[in-house]
Design an enzyme around this catalytic site. Sequence first.
Site, PDB file in Angstrom:
ATOM      1  N   GLY A  12     -18.552  48.575  42.157  1.00 55.24           N
ATOM      2  CA  GLY A  12     -18.794  47.550  41.713  1.00 55.24           C
ATOM      3  C   GLY A  12     -20.072  47.709  40.808  1.00 55.24           C
ATOM      4  N   GLY A  13     -20.796  46.303  40.596  1.00 56.04           N
ATOM      5  CA  GLY A  13     -21.840  46.440  39.747  1.00 56.04           C
ATOM      6  C   GLY A  13     -22.982  46.993  40.423  1.00 56.04           C
ATOM      7  N   ILE A  14     -23.246  46.583  41.854  1.00 57.80           N
ATOM      8  CA  ILE A  14     -24.411  46.863  42.515  1.00 57.80           C
ATOM      9  C   ILE A  14     -24.072  48.246  43.240  1.00 57.80           C
ATOM     10  CG2 ILE A  14     -25.709  46.251  44.815  1.00 57.80           C
ATOM     11  CD1 ILE A  14     -25.594  43.180  43.700  1.00 57.80           C
ATOM     12  N   CYS A  88     -20.871  46.814  51.034  1.00 58.20           N
ATOM     13  CA  CYS A  88     -21.315  46.111  49.857  1.00 58.20           C
ATOM     14  C   CYS A  88     -20.152  45.331  49.143  1.00 58.20           C
ATOM     15  CB  CYS A  88     -21.899  47.006  49.078  1.00 58.20           C
ATOM     16  SG  CYS A  88     -22.272  46.500  47.346  1.00 58.20           S
ATOM     17  N   ALA A  89     -18.865  45.346  49.706  1.00 63.53           N
ATOM     18  CA  ALA A  89     -17.720  44.912  48.913  1.00 63.53           C
ATOM     19  C   ALA A  89     -17.898  43.276  49.245  1.00 63.53           C
ATOM     20  CB  ALA A  89     -16.587  45.339  49.732  1.00 63.53           C
ATOM     21  N   GLN A 150     -20.539  26.725  46.353  1.00 58.35           N
ATOM     22  CA  GLN A 150     -20.418  27.994  47.236  1.00 58.35           C
ATOM     23  C   GLN A 150     -20.363  28.113  48.509  1.00 58.35           C
ATOM     24  OE1 GLN A 150     -23.256  31.192  45.613  1.00 58.35           O
ATOM     25  NE2 GLN A 150     -21.397  32.036  44.399  1.00 58.35           N
ATOM     26  N   TYR A 153     -18.694  31.284  50.203  1.00 56.76           N
ATOM     27  CA  TYR A 153     -19.625  32.490  49.790  1.00 56.76           C
ATOM     28  C   TYR A 153     -20.894  32.394  50.774  1.00 56.76           C
ATOM     29  CZ  TYR A 153     -22.248  36.064  47.416  1.00 56.76           C
ATOM     30  OH  TYR A 153     -22.826  37.169  46.705  1.00 56.76           O
ATOM     31  N   GLY A 184     -31.157  38.198  45.105  1.00 55.28           N
ATOM     32  CA  GLY A 184     -31.239  37.120  44.456  1.00 55.28           C
ATOM     33  C   GLY A 184     -30.214  37.298  42.916  1.00 55.28           C
TER      34      GLY A 184
END
Length: 247
Positions: A12-14, A88-89, A150, A153, A184
Amino acid sequence: MTRVAFVTGGAGGIGQAICKRLADANFRVASSYIAAERETALKWQEASKGAGYDYVLVEGDVSNFESSAAIVREVEQQLGPIEVLVNCAGITRDGTFRKMTEDQWKAVIGVNLNGVFNVTRQVINGMIDRGYGRIVNISSMNGQKGQFGQSNYSASKAGIHGFTMSLAQEVASKGITVNSVSPGYIGTSMVMAIAEEIRNKIVAQIPVGRMGTPEEVGAVVVFLAGEDAGYITGANITMNGGQHMQF
Ligand code: NAD
């Protein structure tokens, strides 16, 4: 000695930036991805190889306990015992609570929170037996301050903090640290795809005047993953450009 680091959601991105930073810091790096993102993940693995980064990549679903066990078995067969785990997922299924479905709630808790249990549970006894380990959980600023739309989340990411502090206490005497990192707004390609006008409004609320970069998250993770960070445990490292300050 090169240690083995495993990053869930590494494609993923991060996650990509975390994997790269770990490899640059001389870790042998493995990563996992969900089947639905196979094509993207394999492309990333191929491109990384071309750039000199040889990652072990395993498919599986961290929201499923058996699948998480299989992922960890595969990584350990290929690279040896996991000494650094980066959870991280993560996913979002946003919606205001009055309209939130059970599926949206369960999907997010299943990956973001149950996933942390499912994968960490597979590696913790090995770390205890060997007397060394570094666990870094990627949480979120929205787990600290909440966010409109969210509730699922934010609950999952806040739950990570309770998990982190509890497990940190259980394994502190075994050479294992457990910490979380709460980014953030990070300018992943997905976030950068948001219309510029909306991005500008977001940035206007960030004292540093910009979004963070995946590489900056990677740098914090690598620090926590290193031997020098042995006295940091049960901590939450916030990195949000000053958008949400807490002590
Ligand atoms: P992303 O969507 O680019 O990557 C998420 C990764 O998780 C993907 O590789 C995907 O394959 C994997 N994944 C999803 N469901 C999975 C499952 N069931 N089993 C295994 N893997 C699964 O997201 P990102 O922006 O790189 O976010 C990475 C982490 O950082 C997430 O935990 C996210 O909540 C957190 N975070 C992101 C931001 C941001 O601004 N991007 C801010 C704070 C926190």
